[in-house]
Structures are given as structure tokens and as C-alpha cells.
Scaffold this motif. Structure first.
Motif, PDB file in Angstrom:
ATOM      1  N   LYS A   4      -9.121   5.138  -0.712  1.00  0.00           N
ATOM      2  CA  LYS A   4      -9.476   3.642  -0.593  1.00  0.00           C
ATOM      3  C   LYS A   4      -8.280   2.766  -0.977  1.00  0.00           C
ATOM      4  O   LYS A   4      -7.334   2.955  -1.708  1.00  0.00           O
ATOM      5  N   SER A   5      -8.144   1.617  -0.293  1.00  0.00           N
ATOM      6  CA  SER A   5      -7.141   0.671  -0.548  1.00  0.00           C
ATOM      7  C   SER A   5      -7.558  -0.916  -0.404  1.00  0.00           C
ATOM      8  O   SER A   5      -8.475  -0.955   0.639  1.00  0.00           O
ATOM      9  N   THR A   6      -7.339  -1.643  -1.110  1.00  0.00           N
ATOM     10  CA  THR A   6      -7.589  -2.933  -0.941  1.00  0.00           C
ATOM     11  C   THR A   6      -6.404  -3.878  -1.231  1.00  0.00           C
ATOM     12  O   THR A   6      -5.495  -3.434  -1.958  1.00  0.00           O
ATOM     13  N   ALA A   7      -6.190  -5.140  -0.484  1.00  0.00           N
ATOM     14  CA  ALA A   7      -5.143  -5.782  -0.699  1.00  0.00           C
ATOM     15  C   ALA A   7      -5.479  -7.293  -0.048  1.00  0.00           C
ATOM     16  O   ALA A   7      -5.913  -7.352   0.698  1.00  0.00           O
ATOM     17  N   ASN A   8      -5.009  -8.177  -0.935  1.00  0.00           N
ATOM     18  CA  ASN A   8      -5.199  -9.626  -0.541  1.00  0.00           C
ATOM     19  C   ASN A   8      -3.981 -10.354  -1.017  1.00  0.00           C
ATOM     20  O   ASN A   8      -3.376 -10.555  -1.960  1.00  0.00           O
ATOM     21  N   LEU A   9      -3.016 -10.638   0.104  1.00  0.00           N
ATOM     22  CA  LEU A   9      -1.683 -11.512  -0.095  1.00  0.00           C
ATOM     23  C   LEU A   9      -1.875 -12.735   0.713  1.00  0.00           C
ATOM     24  O   LEU A   9      -2.017 -12.502   1.972  1.00  0.00           O
ATOM     25  N   LEU A  10      -1.801 -13.869   0.360  1.00  0.00           N
ATOM     26  CA  LEU A  10      -1.416 -15.045   0.900  1.00  0.00           C
ATOM     27  C   LEU A  10      -2.694 -15.510   1.884  1.00  0.00           C
ATOM     28  O   LEU A  10      -2.766 -16.059   2.933  1.00  0.00           O
ATOM     29  N   GLY A  11      -4.147 -14.942   1.171  1.00  0.00           N
ATOM     30  CA  GLY A  11      -5.463 -15.095   2.090  1.00  0.00           C
ATOM     31  C   GLY A  11      -5.400 -14.157   3.232  1.00  0.00           C
ATOM     32  O   GLY A  11      -6.277 -14.154   3.705  1.00  0.00           O
ATOM     33  N   THR A  51       0.777  -1.270   0.051  1.00  0.00           N
ATOM     34  CA  THR A  51       0.086  -0.044  -0.023  1.00  0.00           C
ATOM     35  C   THR A  51       1.004   1.349  -0.025  1.00  0.00           C
ATOM     36  O   THR A  51       0.562   2.349  -0.779  1.00  0.00           O
ATOM     37  N   ASN A  52       1.823   1.259   1.042  1.00  0.00           N
ATOM     38  CA  ASN A  52       2.785   2.313   0.962  1.00  0.00           C
ATOM     39  C   ASN A  52       3.548   2.652  -0.612  1.00  0.00           C
ATOM     40  O   ASN A  52       3.801   3.467  -0.947  1.00  0.00           O
ATOM     41  N   LEU A  53       3.870   1.497  -1.162  1.00  0.00           N
ATOM     42  CA  LEU A  53       4.578   1.389  -2.509  1.00  0.00           C
ATOM     43  C   LEU A  53       3.469   2.423  -3.524  1.00  0.00           C
ATOM     44  O   LEU A  53       3.961   3.022  -4.440  1.00  0.00           O
ATOM     45  N   GLY A 113      -1.854  -7.392  -6.293  1.00  0.00           N
ATOM     46  CA  GLY A 113      -2.845  -7.877  -5.334  1.00  0.00           C
ATOM     47  C   GLY A 113      -3.397  -6.684  -4.614  1.00  0.00           C
ATOM     48  O   GLY A 113      -4.136  -6.959  -3.763  1.00  0.00           O
ATOM     49  N   ALA A 114      -2.598  -5.576  -4.741  1.00  0.00           N
ATOM     50  CA  ALA A 114      -2.912  -4.414  -3.755  1.00  0.00           C
ATOM     51  C   ALA A 114      -3.552  -3.347  -4.811  1.00  0.00           C
ATOM     52  O   ALA A 114      -2.806  -3.099  -5.860  1.00  0.00           O
ATOM     53  N   ARG A 115      -4.399  -2.679  -4.259  1.00  0.00           N
ATOM     54  CA  ARG A 115      -5.065  -1.280  -5.230  1.00  0.00           C
ATOM     55  C   ARG A 115      -5.474  -0.272  -4.396  1.00  0.00           C
ATOM     56  O   ARG A 115      -5.835  -0.364  -3.270  1.00  0.00           O
TER      57      ARG A 115
END
Length: 206
Positions: free
Chosen positions: A165-172, A7-9, A153-155
Motif C-alpha cells: 500500500k502507498s499513499t502520496a499527496n504532493l501539490l494537490g 514512492t520509489n525512495l 507526504g508519501a507513505r
């Protein structure tokens, strides 16, 4: 957590898109934003800032349940993080403890200050491409037109350096931060950026 890094990236890439001759954290002088946290972490986060982010206060209250490789980890957080220039204070309200110190690498984007606008743009694209990221079509959120950036996987939906707004899904592990309130260019009392007087702080530097 890797998702926080992603997210920071996204924010950093968007920031470079906007920055010209300075290293302001936001392009909005002052503001208040409140997020709802959903997914593996539930709760809220509140952010106040002034002087384009040179002064900032973040309060987070959340509970997390992370399942990895058949193991479940639960974590509670209620914290306040304050920065003023290169100084910071971090308070763990659950334990009544705090640390304070100096950020050694304050204003980290100054390494781009000698680049031309064309070189900055190419630098942004090189970083985005290195992580397999992409810029998506702009979208409106809370009435604002946002730049949308996606990486691994992050937006994030970003308005003038402010992630709405941010969404992320990594390794479940799913982490979502959704702004439910955003006020820009408002008067923030100076007391907002003062650390709690009843906390004893230990020294720590980065």
C-alpha cells in the motif's frame, strides 16, 4: 512524477533494511500482486515476478486528471513493462508501439556490498533523515506485518520488499496504490515474461 520518485525512495530505503549480501528486488521469490489505483489516477496495476524480481511484468491501465496552477491535464495509460535481468521491453497498448533496451545501471545497490551491516544501517538512516523521513510503527495489511515508512507526504506499507500500500499527496496531486490481491511464492509461467510478438520494438537504452 515527483510522487513516483518519493514512492520509489521509500521502497529503496526499506530494501536496504532487508538486504544483506545480494541485490534482489524482492525478498519473496515469486508472486502476483494487483493494485487498485485511486486519487488523481484511477485504474489498476498488476505485477508478476520471479527469481526475486530478476524477472518482472507490470501491466498498468489508468486514467489521470491532474490539476496544477489552474490547469487540468488528462492522461490515459495502458502499458506493459517487462524486465529480465538487465533487459527491458515497454509496450504502449493504446498506440500499439514498444521500446526495448538495456538498463545500464542494473543491480544499483551493489555499491553497498562492501559495507558492514552497521554501516548499511547508518547509510539507510542518513538517507531517510536527509529527506525528512521517518519509520513509523509496523502495521498489518492483508494479514501481513508491514514496515511503514513516511517521506515528504508519501507513505508506504512494505512487506519483504513488496509495497502492499502507498499513499502520496504532493501539490494537490493524490496518488494511492492499494493491493487488493497478493499471492506469494507461486508458479509463474515463463511466457508471462515474454514481450508481445505482434509489437515492433525500437531500441532505447538508459
Amino acid at each position: 512524477m515527483k510522487i513516483t520518485i518519493l514512492t520509489n525512495l521509500l521502497l529503496l530505503i526499506s530494501f536496504w533494511s532487508y538486504s544483506q549480501d545480494d541485490a534482489n528486488r524482492y525478498l519473496v521469490k515469486s508472486g502476483y500482486i494487483e493494485y487498485e489505483l485511486t486519487g488523481s489516477t484511477k485504474g489498476f496495476k498488476k505485477v508478476w515476478w520471479d527469481d526475486y524480481g530478476d524477472k518482472e511484468r507490470i501491466e498498468t491501465k489508468s486514467s489521470s486528471e491532474v490539476k496544477l496552477f489552474g490547469m487540468v491535464q488528462n492522461e490515459e495509460e495502458h502499458s506493459i513493462h517487462i524486465t529480465k535481468g538487465d533487459k527491458f521491453w515497454h509496450v504502449n497498448l493504446l498506440e500499439g508501439t514498444g521500446i526495448k533496451g538495456t538498463e545500464e545501471y542494473y543491480e544499483p545497490v551493489y555499491f553497498t556490498e562492501d559495507m558492514t551491516d552497521e554501516e548499511k544501517k547508518q547509510f539507510e538512516e542518513d538517507i531517510l533523515n536527509a529527506f525528512g523521513g521517518e519509520r513509523l510503527a509496523p502495521e498489518r495489511y492483508l494479514g501481513y506485518t508491514c514496515e511503514v515508512i513516511q517521506v515528504m507526504g508519501a507513505r508506504s506499507w512494505i512487506y519483504k520488499g513488496v509495497v502492499l500500500k502507498s499513499t502520496a499527496n504532493l501539490l494537490g496531486v493524490e496518488v494511492n496504490e492499494t493491493a487488493v490481491k497478493f499471492d506469494e511464492n507461486i508458479k509463474i509461467p515463463d511466457s508471462t515474461f515474454e514481450p508481445p510478438a505482434d509489437i515492433e520494438f525500437s531500441e532505447q537504452s538508459f
